[in-house]
Design an enzyme around this catalytic site. Sequence first.
Site, PDB file in Angstrom:
ATOM      1  N   ARG A 169     -30.984  25.420  17.280  1.00  0.00           N
ATOM      2  CA  ARG A 169     -31.206  24.551  18.434  1.00  0.00           C
ATOM      3  C   ARG A 169     -31.118  25.368  19.724  1.00  0.00           C
ATOM      4  O   ARG A 169     -30.105  26.058  19.964  1.00  0.00           O
ATOM      5  CB  ARG A 169     -30.143  23.441  18.443  1.00  0.00           C
ATOM      6  CG  ARG A 169     -30.080  22.617  19.709  1.00  0.00           C
ATOM      7  CD  ARG A 169     -31.270  21.703  19.857  1.00  0.00           C
ATOM      8  NE  ARG A 169     -31.030  20.696  20.897  1.00  0.00           N
ATOM      9  CZ  ARG A 169     -31.965  19.870  21.344  1.00  0.00           C
ATOM     10  NH1 ARG A 169     -33.202  19.923  20.838  1.00  0.00           N
ATOM     11  NH2 ARG A 169     -31.680  18.989  22.283  1.00  0.00           N
ATOM     12  N   GLU A 221      -4.724   7.242  -1.075  1.00  0.00           N
ATOM     13  CA  GLU A 221      -3.786   8.064  -1.859  1.00  0.00           C
ATOM     14  C   GLU A 221      -2.673   8.638  -0.990  1.00  0.00           C
ATOM     15  O   GLU A 221      -2.259   9.787  -1.129  1.00  0.00           O
ATOM     16  CB  GLU A 221      -4.537   9.168  -2.605  1.00  0.00           C
ATOM     17  CG  GLU A 221      -5.443   8.610  -3.682  1.00  0.00           C
ATOM     18  CD  GLU A 221      -5.524   9.472  -4.914  1.00  0.00           C
ATOM     19  OE1 GLU A 221      -4.533  10.150  -5.244  1.00  0.00           O
ATOM     20  OE2 GLU A 221      -6.583   9.469  -5.541  1.00  0.00           O
ATOM     21  N   GLY A 222      -2.217   7.810  -0.068  1.00  0.00           N
ATOM     22  CA  GLY A 222      -1.147   8.218   0.833  1.00  0.00           C
ATOM     23  C   GLY A 222      -1.706   8.582   2.198  1.00  0.00           C
ATOM     24  O   GLY A 222      -2.446   9.559   2.322  1.00  0.00           O
ATOM     25  N   THR A 223      -1.393   7.789   3.218  1.00  0.00           N
ATOM     26  CA  THR A 223      -1.865   8.095   4.564  1.00  0.00           C
ATOM     27  C   THR A 223      -1.276   9.426   5.038  1.00  0.00           C
ATOM     28  O   THR A 223      -0.313   9.940   4.466  1.00  0.00           O
ATOM     29  CB  THR A 223      -1.439   6.996   5.544  1.00  0.00           C
ATOM     30  OG1 THR A 223       0.003   6.978   5.606  1.00  0.00           O
ATOM     31  CG2 THR A 223      -1.946   5.626   5.109  1.00  0.00           C
ATOM     32  N   GLN A 264     -20.473  16.329  17.525  1.00  0.00           N
ATOM     33  CA  GLN A 264     -20.509  16.792  18.904  1.00  0.00           C
ATOM     34  C   GLN A 264     -21.498  17.937  19.083  1.00  0.00           C
ATOM     35  O   GLN A 264     -22.237  17.996  20.075  1.00  0.00           O
ATOM     36  CB  GLN A 264     -19.105  17.233  19.336  1.00  0.00           C
ATOM     37  CG  GLN A 264     -18.950  17.484  20.821  1.00  0.00           C
ATOM     38  CD  GLN A 264     -19.036  16.210  21.643  1.00  0.00           C
ATOM     39  OE1 GLN A 264     -18.791  15.118  21.127  1.00  0.00           O
ATOM     40  NE2 GLN A 264     -19.405  16.330  22.908  1.00  0.00           N
ATOM     41  N   GLN A 268     -19.967  30.095  24.269  1.00  0.00           N
ATOM     42  CA  GLN A 268     -18.645  30.241  23.664  1.00  0.00           C
ATOM     43  C   GLN A 268     -18.042  28.903  23.248  1.00  0.00           C
ATOM     44  O   GLN A 268     -17.329  28.809  22.250  1.00  0.00           O
ATOM     45  CB  GLN A 268     -17.695  30.952  24.631  1.00  0.00           C
ATOM     46  CG  GLN A 268     -17.920  32.449  24.729  1.00  0.00           C
ATOM     47  CD  GLN A 268     -16.828  33.145  25.515  1.00  0.00           C
ATOM     48  OE1 GLN A 268     -15.920  32.492  26.043  1.00  0.00           O
ATOM     49  NE2 GLN A 268     -16.904  34.458  25.589  1.00  0.00           N
ATOM     50  N   TRP A 322      -8.106  -2.488  -3.075  1.00  0.00           N
ATOM     51  CA  TRP A 322      -8.589  -1.121  -2.857  1.00  0.00           C
ATOM     52  C   TRP A 322      -8.785  -0.371  -4.185  1.00  0.00           C
ATOM     53  O   TRP A 322      -8.568   0.836  -4.258  1.00  0.00           O
ATOM     54  CB  TRP A 322      -7.645  -0.314  -1.959  1.00  0.00           C
ATOM     55  CG  TRP A 322      -7.205  -1.007  -0.718  1.00  0.00           C
ATOM     56  CD1 TRP A 322      -5.917  -1.255  -0.325  1.00  0.00           C
ATOM     57  CD2 TRP A 322      -8.038  -1.556   0.313  1.00  0.00           C
ATOM     58  NE1 TRP A 322      -5.892  -1.914   0.868  1.00  0.00           N
ATOM     59  CE2 TRP A 322      -7.178  -2.119   1.293  1.00  0.00           C
ATOM     60  CE3 TRP A 322      -9.414  -1.636   0.500  1.00  0.00           C
ATOM     61  CZ2 TRP A 322      -7.664  -2.735   2.434  1.00  0.00           C
ATOM     62  CZ3 TRP A 322      -9.893  -2.258   1.639  1.00  0.00           C
ATOM     63  CH2 TRP A 322      -9.017  -2.791   2.589  1.00  0.00           C
ATOM     64  N   GLY A 348     -26.783  14.023  20.502  1.00  0.00           N
ATOM     65  CA  GLY A 348     -27.382  12.737  20.181  1.00  0.00           C
ATOM     66  C   GLY A 348     -27.892  12.671  18.756  1.00  0.00           C
ATOM     67  O   GLY A 348     -27.820  11.620  18.104  1.00  0.00           O
ATOM     68  N   GLY A 406       0.857  -1.180   0.000  1.00  0.00           N
ATOM     69  CA  GLY A 406       0.000   0.000   0.000  1.00  0.00           C
ATOM     70  C   GLY A 406       0.891   1.227   0.000  1.00  0.00           C
ATOM     71  O   GLY A 406       1.298   1.736  -1.041  1.00  0.00           O
TER      72      GLY A 406
END
Length: 419
Positions: A303, A399-401, A372, A314, A168, A376, A141
Amino acid sequence: MSDDSAKSGFSLDLNEDQIAVRDWLHGFAADVIRPAAAEWDEREETPWPIIQEAAKVGIYSLDFFATQQFDPTGLGIPITMEELFWGDAGIGLAIVGSALAAVGVVANGTPEQVGLWAPQMFGTPDDVKLAAFCSSEPDAGSDVAAMRTRAVYDQATDEWVLNGTKTWATNGGIAHVHVVVASVDPALGARGQASFIVPPGTPGLSQGQKFKKHGIRASHTAEVVLDGVRVSGHCLLGGKEKLDERLARARERAAAEARGERTEKVKNAAMATFEASRPAVGAQAVGVARAAYEVALDYAKTREQFGRPIIDNQGIAFTIADMRTRIDAARLLVWRASWMANNGKPFTAAEGSMSKLYAGETAKWVTAQAIQILGGNGFTREYPVERMHRDAAIYTIFEGTSEIQRLVIARTLSGLPIR
């Protein structure tokens, strides 16, 4: 210098054509891609109706991608990628996956090969085709030099015989045309590799395992098995004469390095493709991040908790500010790298890898923050940020980590073979 000339010397404004294309793509993403995104993510199947619709309006076509590629500012492809992937990453990749194979042909092939094979990778609106770029292997890879797929030349028939397994591969096994990177001289490692076209219907090529993925599930990813695949000598991208010259230089370099001498870099078939595509992949990540940010911003403004919108807090407001700042910074890195590539500027600081690294990390972080902020709700499939977060995970891997991108950057800056 007059005020007018000073003002005209630098601009980040898009021109009228770029704005028109951006708005057109945004409309397609909003009206066609987004309404279908959840369904095709659940089905984990290639969204043929959406690809066909993209072909009918002119998005899924060689002409469109070529036009954007040759935008002199370099921004045509990044704009395209950002808008389509703002719609959905899985469907977006299903639409643009063939373009990676086309880049592989353009990066390594002759003008005649480009003219012959690139149109076949897309087909027509009435007969849509796909293409696949096959480089990664089960044991190769990030370590491209460990590639085991072999291509052996049969001089008697002027054919190359390919054997090995690729993994892949986007559109692998279902593509009309496959571009396969193989080793022609294993002793040279990555320098001894070349790219080959495997035409449609070639005996010996088959689809192996189809992967069930964490994200980008509307994009087909599978193994490609090559068992005695024979292709004409004309299917060697760049031609045999050019390959022989390159291998001779690679052997000379290997001998010189054995003597402790510094040598010039020899082009690698797979890396030539990835170098050209990294800023485009970064633009895809920007699109995913922007989509998640917009959902989070809208949610934070509407919300209410404790009698007021949660963006009044903040903790939420600062996160929203950081999300937008990182997205804009990632886009600027992508635009810089794309402009440099289209204007022949060398990546002296690995600017292409920088853009992909930062954009990929940004997409993962922004989508996580979006979940976050939604709390929920963000963890459910009723809201799209859950899917966006799953999709974003791939951008620090394929395509490259991120680790490989950092290695490329460090090696480029230092000039040292950091391991």
